[in-house]
Scaffold this motif. Structure first.
Motif, PDB file in Angstrom:
ATOM      1  N   ASP A   1      46.183  11.586  72.190  1.00 18.32           N
ATOM      2  CA  ASP A   1      44.902  11.151  71.653  1.00 18.32           C
ATOM      3  C   ASP A   1      44.023  10.808  72.964  1.00 18.32           C
ATOM      4  O   ASP A   1      42.776  10.953  73.089  1.00 18.32           O
ATOM      5  CB  ASP A   1      45.106  10.267  70.828  1.00 18.32           C
ATOM      6  CG  ASP A   1      45.394  10.845  69.385  1.00 18.32           C
ATOM      7  OD1 ASP A   1      45.305  11.665  69.217  1.00 18.32           O
ATOM      8  OD2 ASP A   1      45.794   9.877  68.549  1.00 18.32           O
ATOM      9  N   ARG A   2      44.625   9.918  73.844  1.00 17.47           N
ATOM     10  CA  ARG A   2      43.889   9.593  75.045  1.00 17.47           C
ATOM     11  C   ARG A   2      43.404  10.535  75.912  1.00 17.47           C
ATOM     12  O   ARG A   2      42.467  10.712  76.509  1.00 17.47           O
ATOM     13  CB  ARG A   2      44.895   8.813  76.032  1.00 17.47           C
ATOM     14  CG  ARG A   2      44.657   7.166  75.406  1.00 17.47           C
ATOM     15  CD  ARG A   2      45.338   6.182  76.178  1.00 17.47           C
ATOM     16  NE  ARG A   2      46.560   6.376  76.464  1.00 17.47           N
ATOM     17  CZ  ARG A   2      47.571   5.534  75.551  1.00 17.47           C
ATOM     18  NH1 ARG A   2      46.956   4.892  74.655  1.00 17.47           N
ATOM     19  NH2 ARG A   2      48.740   5.730  75.643  1.00 17.47           N
ATOM     20  N   ILE A   3      44.362  11.673  76.288  1.00 19.27           N
ATOM     21  CA  ILE A   3      44.040  13.110  76.590  1.00 19.27           C
ATOM     22  C   ILE A   3      42.907  13.622  76.112  1.00 19.27           C
ATOM     23  O   ILE A   3      42.196  14.212  76.678  1.00 19.27           O
ATOM     24  CB  ILE A   3      45.350  13.762  76.907  1.00 19.27           C
ATOM     25  CG1 ILE A   3      46.328  13.077  77.750  1.00 19.27           C
ATOM     26  CG2 ILE A   3      44.990  15.226  77.646  1.00 19.27           C
ATOM     27  CD1 ILE A   3      47.780  13.866  77.814  1.00 19.27           C
ATOM     28  N   VAL A   4      43.027  13.645  74.746  1.00 18.12           N
ATOM     29  CA  VAL A   4      42.101  14.554  74.037  1.00 18.12           C
ATOM     30  C   VAL A   4      40.548  13.744  74.308  1.00 18.12           C
ATOM     31  O   VAL A   4      39.647  14.465  74.757  1.00 18.12           O
ATOM     32  CB  VAL A   4      42.075  14.345  72.441  1.00 18.12           C
ATOM     33  CG1 VAL A   4      40.888  14.965  71.903  1.00 18.12           C
ATOM     34  CG2 VAL A   4      43.463  15.400  72.301  1.00 18.12           C
ATOM     35  N   LYS A   5      40.712  12.532  74.352  1.00 18.03           N
ATOM     36  CA  LYS A   5      39.440  11.814  74.536  1.00 18.03           C
ATOM     37  C   LYS A   5      38.739  12.008  76.073  1.00 18.03           C
ATOM     38  O   LYS A   5      37.661  12.203  76.256  1.00 18.03           O
ATOM     39  CB  LYS A   5      39.612  10.295  74.323  1.00 18.03           C
ATOM     40  CG  LYS A   5      38.173   9.433  74.449  1.00 18.03           C
ATOM     41  CD  LYS A   5      38.702   7.767  74.256  1.00 18.03           C
ATOM     42  CE  LYS A   5      37.208   7.139  74.329  1.00 18.03           C
ATOM     43  NZ  LYS A   5      37.486   5.678  73.928  1.00 18.03           N
ATOM     44  N   ALA A   6      39.727  11.892  76.966  1.00 21.46           N
ATOM     45  CA  ALA A   6      39.270  12.105  78.406  1.00 21.46           C
ATOM     46  C   ALA A   6      38.726  13.629  78.520  1.00 21.46           C
ATOM     47  O   ALA A   6      37.835  13.904  79.008  1.00 21.46           O
ATOM     48  CB  ALA A   6      40.569  12.236  79.379  1.00 21.46           C
ATOM     49  N   ALA A   7      39.458  14.619  77.956  1.00 17.68           N
ATOM     50  CA  ALA A   7      38.846  16.023  77.897  1.00 17.68           C
ATOM     51  C   ALA A   7      37.449  15.896  77.239  1.00 17.68           C
ATOM     52  O   ALA A   7      36.616  16.834  77.880  1.00 17.68           O
ATOM     53  CB  ALA A   7      39.743  16.880  77.133  1.00 17.68           C
ATOM     54  N   GLN A   8      37.041  15.344  76.299  1.00 19.44           N
ATOM     55  CA  GLN A   8      35.887  15.357  75.717  1.00 19.44           C
ATOM     56  C   GLN A   8      34.680  14.957  76.589  1.00 19.44           C
ATOM     57  O   GLN A   8      33.606  15.241  76.679  1.00 19.44           O
ATOM     58  CB  GLN A   8      35.724  14.448  74.537  1.00 19.44           C
ATOM     59  CG  GLN A   8      36.498  14.920  73.233  1.00 19.44           C
ATOM     60  CD  GLN A   8      36.860  14.291  72.181  1.00 19.44           C
ATOM     61  OE1 GLN A   8      36.275  12.880  72.098  1.00 19.44           O
ATOM     62  NE2 GLN A   8      37.135  14.687  71.049  1.00 19.44           N
ATOM     63  N   GLU A   9      35.237  13.966  77.429  1.00 17.59           N
ATOM     64  CA  GLU A   9      34.302  13.484  78.601  1.00 17.59           C
ATOM     65  C   GLU A   9      33.687  14.363  79.629  1.00 17.59           C
ATOM     66  O   GLU A   9      32.682  14.250  80.108  1.00 17.59           O
ATOM     67  CB  GLU A   9      34.881  12.450  79.348  1.00 17.59           C
ATOM     68  CG  GLU A   9      35.030  10.972  78.364  1.00 17.59           C
ATOM     69  CD  GLU A   9      35.988   9.802  78.919  1.00 17.59           C
ATOM     70  OE1 GLU A   9      36.192   9.835  80.198  1.00 17.59           O
ATOM     71  OE2 GLU A   9      36.172   8.787  78.214  1.00 17.59           O
ATOM     72  N   VAL A  10      34.357  15.433  79.869  1.00 12.82           N
ATOM     73  CA  VAL A  10      33.951  16.595  80.673  1.00 12.82           C
ATOM     74  C   VAL A  10      33.970  17.902  79.879  1.00 12.82           C
ATOM     75  O   VAL A  10      33.586  18.934  80.265  1.00 12.82           O
ATOM     76  CB  VAL A  10      35.045  16.777  81.548  1.00 12.82           C
ATOM     77  CG1 VAL A  10      35.268  15.775  82.650  1.00 12.82           C
ATOM     78  CG2 VAL A  10      36.413  17.406  81.078  1.00 12.82           C
ATOM     79  N   GLY A  11      33.422  17.475  78.669  1.00 10.40           N
ATOM     80  CA  GLY A  11      32.897  18.941  77.800  1.00 10.40           C
ATOM     81  C   GLY A  11      34.074  19.729  77.093  1.00 10.40           C
ATOM     82  O   GLY A  11      33.465  20.892  76.758  1.00 10.40           O
ATOM     83  N   LEU A  12      35.098  19.283  77.113  1.00 12.65           N
ATOM     84  CA  LEU A  12      36.216  20.132  76.781  1.00 12.65           C
ATOM     85  C   LEU A  12      36.701  19.616  75.021  1.00 12.65           C
ATOM     86  O   LEU A  12      36.918  18.456  75.147  1.00 12.65           O
ATOM     87  CB  LEU A  12      37.539  20.239  77.660  1.00 12.65           C
ATOM     88  CG  LEU A  12      37.209  20.677  79.069  1.00 12.65           C
ATOM     89  CD1 LEU A  12      38.203  20.751  80.117  1.00 12.65           C
ATOM     90  CD2 LEU A  12      36.852  21.865  78.856  1.00 12.65           C
ATOM     91  N   ASN A  13      36.844  20.524  74.231  1.00 12.35           N
ATOM     92  CA  ASN A  13      37.282  20.098  72.897  1.00 12.35           C
ATOM     93  C   ASN A  13      38.889  20.551  72.828  1.00 12.35           C
ATOM     94  O   ASN A  13      39.323  21.507  72.152  1.00 12.35           O
ATOM     95  CB  ASN A  13      36.583  20.951  71.871  1.00 12.35           C
ATOM     96  CG  ASN A  13      36.775  20.358  70.447  1.00 12.35           C
ATOM     97  OD1 ASN A  13      37.082  19.393  70.221  1.00 12.35           O
ATOM     98  ND2 ASN A  13      36.812  21.421  69.587  1.00 12.35           N
ATOM     99  N   TYR A  14      39.768  19.538  73.227  1.00 17.90           N
ATOM    100  CA  TYR A  14      41.180  19.815  72.805  1.00 17.90           C
ATOM    101  C   TYR A  14      41.752  19.604  71.579  1.00 17.90           C
ATOM    102  O   TYR A  14      41.234  18.749  70.528  1.00 17.90           O
ATOM    103  CB  TYR A  14      42.178  18.846  73.750  1.00 17.90           C
ATOM    104  CG  TYR A  14      42.023  19.133  75.232  1.00 17.90           C
ATOM    105  CD1 TYR A  14      41.274  20.132  75.825  1.00 17.90           C
ATOM    106  CD2 TYR A  14      42.953  18.484  76.016  1.00 17.90           C
ATOM    107  CE1 TYR A  14      41.429  20.402  77.175  1.00 17.90           C
ATOM    108  CE2 TYR A  14      43.021  18.610  77.690  1.00 17.90           C
ATOM    109  CZ  TYR A  14      42.112  19.854  78.144  1.00 17.90           C
ATOM    110  OH  TYR A  14      42.306  19.997  79.309  1.00 17.90           O
TER     111      TYR A  14
END
Length: 211
Positions: A75-88
């Motif tokens: 979940d933390r990885i998903v959140k980090a990805a969202q911060e650079v515009g990626l929707n994991y």
């Protein structure tokens, strides 16, 4: 300036790392002089298709942690990805071997579509539930970006693309690369991990002598 990016298609930090590098490149005064070359690296070379476990259970088993811990980490990885515009979408990931994907990416590179295909595979895997080991589906996406699939199939069958992957594996061992993403700039400077754009920019400036 040449930038070699070592990555694997099932590595969440590789997709994020590439995106962060792109953001740094946008700020780099001499970005038009940068040649990007993708290098193949397989985190789990023996990985086979996984049908009976989700990604959280796979991670829990691999690192001997609880399912809840694995999910919290993801979940933390998903959140980090969202911060650079990626929707994991970890809930729909389909784990499989990446050997064929790497071979096809080599073919794409030879046809000046390397980055386009790499980005397409990353997005398909992490955001669309794409099976990264399904040959037919991999070829479909290659055709989607304009590659000649008849020639591609011939190259896959004759083993020449596999030979190129083996060269990358050998070079990774020679350079002692044990994790990805890994960036090599002008055969001199190395950046490991999905660093912030500011860090990438510093190294780009240093490597180009335009500080």
């Amino acid at each position: 300036m040449k930038v070699e990016i070592w990555s694997d298609f099932v590595c969440p930090f590789c997709y994020m790392g590439e995106r962060k590098f792109e953001k740094a490149l946008e700020l780099f005064e001499h970005k038009d002089e940068v040649e990007i070359v993708f290098k193949s690296f397989q985190l789990n070379m023996d990985q086979a298709e996984v049908k009976d476990k989700d990604i959280h259970q796979v991670i829990a088993d691999k690192y001997n942690i609880s399912y809840e811990q694995a999910k919290a980490n993801n979940d933390r990885i998903v959140k980090a990805a969202q911060e650079v515009g990626l929707n994991y979408r970890f809930d729909i990931l389909k784990l499989n071997n990446t050997e064929l994907a790497h071979q096809i990416s080599k073919y794409a590179e030879y046809n000046d579509k390397g980055k386009e295909l790499v980005d397409r595979y990353f997005k398909a895997y992490f955001e669309e539930g794409f099976d990264i080991g399904n040959k037919e589906k991999l070829i479909e996406l290659a055709e989607e970006i304009g590659l000649n699939v008849i020639e591609l199939k011939k190259r896959l069958d004759d083993g020449s693309l596999k030979a190129e992957i083996e060269k990358d594996k050998a070079l990774a061992r020679e350079l002692d690369i044990s994790g990805v993403p890994f960036f090599v700039i002008n055969d001199k400077y190395a950046v490991s991990g999905a660093q912030d754009p500011e860090e990438f920019l510093k190294v780009l400036k240093k490597a180009s002598n335009y500080n």
